[in-house]
Design a protein around this motif. Structure first.
Motif, short mmCIF file in Angstrom:
data_model
loop_
_atom_site.label_atom_id
_atom_site.label_comp_id
_atom_site.label_asym_id
_atom_site.label_seq_id
_atom_site.Cartn_x
_atom_site.Cartn_y
_atom_site.Cartn_z
N UNK A 177 0.84 -1.20 0.00
CA UNK A 177 0.00 0.00 0.00
C UNK A 177 0.87 1.25 0.00
N UNK A 178 1.91 1.22 0.83
CA UNK A 178 2.79 2.38 0.90
C UNK A 178 3.41 2.65 -0.47
N UNK A 179 3.84 1.57 -1.12
CA UNK A 179 4.49 1.74 -2.40
C UNK A 179 3.49 2.26 -3.45
N UNK A 180 2.30 1.65 -3.45
CA UNK A 180 1.30 2.05 -4.42
C UNK A 180 0.96 3.53 -4.27
N UNK A 181 0.72 3.94 -3.04
CA UNK A 181 0.31 5.32 -2.83
C UNK A 181 1.46 6.28 -3.14
N UNK A 182 2.67 5.83 -2.88
CA UNK A 182 3.82 6.66 -3.19
C UNK A 182 3.93 6.87 -4.70
N UNK A 183 3.72 5.78 -5.43
CA UNK A 183 3.78 5.88 -6.89
C UNK A 183 2.70 6.82 -7.41
N UNK B 2 9.51 3.89 3.22
CA UNK B 2 9.77 4.24 4.62
C UNK B 2 8.78 3.55 5.53
N UNK B 3 9.28 3.18 6.68
CA UNK B 3 8.38 2.59 7.68
C UNK B 3 7.36 3.62 8.15
N UNK B 4 7.79 4.86 8.04
CA UNK B 4 6.90 5.95 8.42
C UNK B 4 5.62 5.88 7.60
N UNK B 5 5.83 5.68 6.34
CA UNK B 5 4.71 5.62 5.40
C UNK B 5 3.76 4.47 5.77
N UNK B 6 4.35 3.31 6.07
CA UNK B 6 3.52 2.17 6.43
C UNK B 6 2.69 2.46 7.67
#
Lengths: 186, 701
Positions: A177-183, B2-6
């Motif tokens: 999710x973090x990666x998807x939203x970052x993209x 980043x772990x922050x993001x997670x």
């Protein structure tokens, strides 16, 4: 808003229902429908549709209850039905909308549309879409834990895997999710 | 990353929802609680099929294994585990908070090894499996349904997507580059045909130029052919004509396709058998059938070929091939059979059936209504007390004769009392039927409309669009439509087929009470219960072995090759126990011997049992082909005779040299080798029909 009935209360109600007490079904609905609605509301992002799907989920639940094996709690079980109901809803191709482009709209697309305004609502919707785009096992895990308000232990029992595995799924899901939203932001 | 993001995402996921359920929702749900709610017990679960919870099915052994291992671990690592358990009971808000803490990841990964339990497969995704989330599938397929087969491993199975030139193995690299974009495509196709050995190609090109009026023949690029056939299928309206005027509609005849040009053949399955009974009716009445009424696949699928149903899976696939006397030297007939899982009568889901019966004036002719009554009577005999049946009729107007009821005796009396009446408002009848079906809808049951009609619609026709649209909508909601055709003369075959196709149901033409018995009694489970939806087939030919190929029939079921894995495409619905056969004529490259793979059939469907999309495949090798017609299996021999009859009756270009007299002799031999009584009877009838056709054809010439 959480009104999870405890296990003992649920099995009492189920026993009463089995004995022919229709009111027990009403109590079960009362104690679970907010959670079910909340889950569906998060999944589909549309309150009206969520209400419809909530109704449909309970219709299915009554029909499927003879096969309920008590492996998980009733609330967990009905959440899974709601989740499946939602997926089935997604799968129904909606040709009425458009013969060609309509199909695409039925499949959740993790990428936001170009003209999407970056605001609170849009951000929430992006997250929702990103969750829907997760692989099935991760998607259910996230949905059940966060949106279905289910304890890790219950989800693990229902999925037939260990709680450790559920946690790993969750970690994996958050990474994606973090990666998807970052993209998306880029 | 980043772990922050997670952590931020976990926090956002855990945010409470501000929306309350709308007012009245609770009351609505309560109002729908059935009067009697059955509850499964902890120990049961054998008889009643639980709601599909896919992940639960294989859970038991795995859980037990884990429990044993876990209890050992508790003894050894009591302290550590106690700390863990504290985490397990966290709520979601605590979960989110937990993510904020710097969590030592190695504890989680080390845990399965520490307590000695083998990690359950589902819990340990292989590294990189989720590495690319952007294209992550949102439609879950059954685990392991990704095709893993020899042809693909060998590197020359095309993915449904366009093949990148760099990915193409050297052996076929040059040939595959011809695609739809090539401006040379049409010319190339014809020129290839014209220079191909054998007569067909050259004549084909010649006829195409010289006889534009020939509707059955198209020598065009495969792509063009496919688009045309698709238009005549269920995806769009065939034309602007009123249905009342169009009785039959031809979708053309598939051409031969050069494998080097296109090695994929994709189509939706079709279990209809109506065309065979229509043809039978014509011949029994002493007429040759209208060529447009002959759909090869429906004749072929009328027959059972003794292919065994699977015991556990949804489908069993069988593939074979042999030379036939109906094709030139070097050609083979390939037979692919797909046999659906059978269900026992007691396993059938409770049904809510709405009979929608046409009682218009035209139904009086030839005692059509009488046959409807007897047919429905046969069906009622086979229904169970848990089934409900309602009755709607339409003549000039539509009305509900009987609300759905368990009292089948009342239904029987109501059906018996029907009288013909006035004009035909089929649309009103269907709409009323759908209203009833919706009101009595059982989400886990089998909800179905049975339309009994001669298909003549002359009133209330606000255009077929609206009714077809409604039917499609209802089918997606779970109310399917089966059409039973009666009568001849002004019978509307095309409308009846379109309706059933759109309604995800079967179309059968009941020419006799015997046929009603077959469809409504012997094959009742298959007629009423769908085991697979949107079933599609893709056959992949090896350009190394197969020179050209032609699919016999399924012209109006064509699907674009790249849509094979598009699960939103409406394809065929398969009932329990149904058997579907696809035949291909292929020309092998000269000197082909050995064990090389020749073709692969892939089947993709949505299982009704699990709700999931599944895929299965089967490889056919050169070594599996029979060396001669004489040594071919009885199944293949029978299929080839049936297909040849259909080809001749529809005036197919590819059967222009064939004679019904010769076919009659071959059919007699095939009939003699049938052992199973029912099939022997069917084939005996086939022989007599071929004889009748031969006499009629002889008279006409």
């Amino acid at each position: 808003m959480r009104e999870r009935s405890d296990v003992a209360q649920e099995s009492r109600l189920l026993a009463a229902l089995a004995a022919g007490d229709r009111e027990a079904a009403e109590r079960l609905v009362e104690s679970t429908y907010r959670t079910v609605f909340g889950l569906l509301r998060r999944l589909c992002g549309d309150p009206d549709l969520a209400a419809d799907l909530t109704q449909e989920s309970y219709r299915k639940a009554w029909d499927a209850l003879p096969g309920f094996d008590g492996r998980s709690q009733f609330s967990t079980w009905v959440c899974r039905i709601a989740y499946n109901t939602f997926l089935n809803h997604l799968r129904r191709p909606r040709r009425l909308v458009s013969m060609d482009e309509g199909f695409e709209a039925t499949v959740p697309d993790p990428a936001p549309s170009a003209d999407e305004v970056v605001g609170q609502a849009a951000a929430g919707d992006r997250l929702r879409r990103a969750v829907l785009a997760l692989p099935e096992d991760l998607r259910y895990t996230v949905t059940a834990l966060f949106w279905g308000d289910l304890p890790v232990k219950e989800v693990a029992r229902q999925e037939g895997i260990t709680t450790v595995a559920i946690r790993k799924r969750l970690k994996k899901a958050l990474q994606i999710l973090a990666r998807t939203l970052e993209e998306d932001v880029r | 990353m980043s772990r922050l993001k997670e952590r931020e995402i976990a926090r956002r996921l855990a945010e409470p929802l501000d929306a309350e359920p709308p007012e009245g929702l609770l009351e609505k749900i309560k109002a729908e609680i059935p009067p009697v709610v059955e509850v499964g017990s902890r120990t049961s679960g054998g008889e009643v099929r639980p709601f599909p919870l896919p992940a639960q099915r294989q859970a038991e052994p795995r859980r037990q294994r884990f429990l044993i291992a876990a209890s050992l671990a508790v003894m050894v690592l009591g302290g550590l585990l106690a700390w863990k358990l504290q985490f397990f009971s966290l709520s979601k808000r605590e979960l989110a908070a937990e993510m904020e803490e710097a969590e030592p990841p190695q504890v989680a990964t080390a845990q399965p090894r520490a307590d000695g339990a083998p990690p359950p497969p589902a819990s340990v995704p292989p590294p990189g499996r989720y590495g690319a989330p952007t294209g992550a599938p949102t439609e879950p397929s059954e685990p392991g349904s990704e095709p893993r087969n020899e042809l693909e491993a060998l590197g020359y199975l095309a993915k449904p997507e366009p093949v990148q030139p760099t990915e193409v193995p050297e052996a076929f690299g040059e040939q595959i580059t011809v695609t739809g974009e090539s401006p040379l495509l049409d010319e190339r196709r014809i020129s290839v045909s014209a220079t191909a050995p054998g007569v067909e190609g050259g004549v084909a090109a010649g006829v195409a130029g010289g006889a534009p009026g020939e509707p059955a023949l198209r020598v065009a690029s495969p792509k063009v052919q496919k688009q045309k056939a698709g238009t005549a299928g269920g995806d769009a309206e065939p034309n602007d004509e009123a249905y009342g005027d169009v009785f039959y509609k031809s979708a053309g005849v598939n051409p031969f396709v050069d494998t080097e040009e296109d090695r994929l053949s994709t189509f939706g399955l079709d279990v209809d058998t109506a065309s065979y009974t229509v043809v039978r009716r014509y011949l029994e009445d002493g007429n040759l059938p209208v060529p447009e009424s002959v759909r090869v696949e429906e004749l072929v699928n009328f027959f059972h070929y003794g292919d065994e149903p699977p015991t556990r899976e949804d489908f069993a696939i069988r593939a074979e091939g042999a030379p036939t006397p109906f094709a030139p030297e070097g050609y083979r007939l390939l037979r692919f059979n797909i046999r659906g899982r059978e269900i026992r009568p007691e396993e059938r889901k409770p049904a809510v059936l709405i009979f929608v019966v046409d009682i218009s004036g035209s139904m009086q002719a030839e005692n059509r209504l009488g046959l409807v009554k007897s047919s429905l009577g046969l069906l009622l005999n086979r229904l169970k007390p848990t089934d409900k049946v309602g009755l709607v009729v339409y003549g000039s107007e539509a009305r509900v004769v009987l609300e759905p009821t368990h009292d089948l005796g009342r239904v029987r009396a109501a059906v018996e009392s029907l009288q013909t009446d006035g004009a035909t408002n089929a649309e009103a009848g269907l709409l009323l039927g759908y209203d009833l079906a919706n009101r009595y809808f059982r989400p886990e049951g089998n909800n179905r409309i049975l339309l009994c009609s001669d298909g003549v619609a002359n009133v209330g026709n606000s255009g077929p669009d609206s009714i077809l649209e409604r039917i499609g909508k209802e089918a997606r909601k779970g109310i399917e439509l089966t059409t039973l055709g009666f009568g001849m003369g002004n019978y509307n075959d095309h409308l009846m087929e379109q309706l059933a196709n759109k309604g995800d149901g079967r179309y059968a033409y009941l020419d006799t009470l015997e046929e009603a018995r077959r469809v409504l009694v012997e094959e009742l489970e298959g007629t009423l219960e769908t085991i697979a939806k949107d079933a599609k087939v893709q056959v992949v030919f090896s350009p190394e072995v197969v020179d050209r190929w032609r699919l016999l029939g399924y012209e109006n079921r064509d699907i674009a090759d790249e849509k094979f894995r598009d699960d939103t495409v409406d394809a065929g619905e398969i009932g329990a126990g149904h058997s579907v056969t696809a035949l291909y004529e292929v020309k092998l490259k000269p000197g082909m011997r050995g064990d090389k793979p020749l073709a692969e059939i892939r089947l993709r469907w949505r299982s009704e049992q699990s709700g999931r999309v599944r895929e299965d495949s089967k490889l056919l090798r050169l070594s599996q082909l029979s060396p001669s017609w004489e040594r071919a299996t009885p199944a293949l021999r029978l299929a080839s005779v049936v297909a040849e009859l259909a080809e001749i009756l529809r005036d197919s270009y590819w059967a222009r040299g064939s004679s019904l007299d010769e076919l009659f002799r071959r059919a007699q031999v095939v009939a003699a080798e049938q052992r199973e009584p029912r099939r022997a009877q069917d084939v005996a009838e086939l022989v007599s029909l071929i004889g009748k056709a031969a006499r009629l054809k002889g008279k006409g010439e």
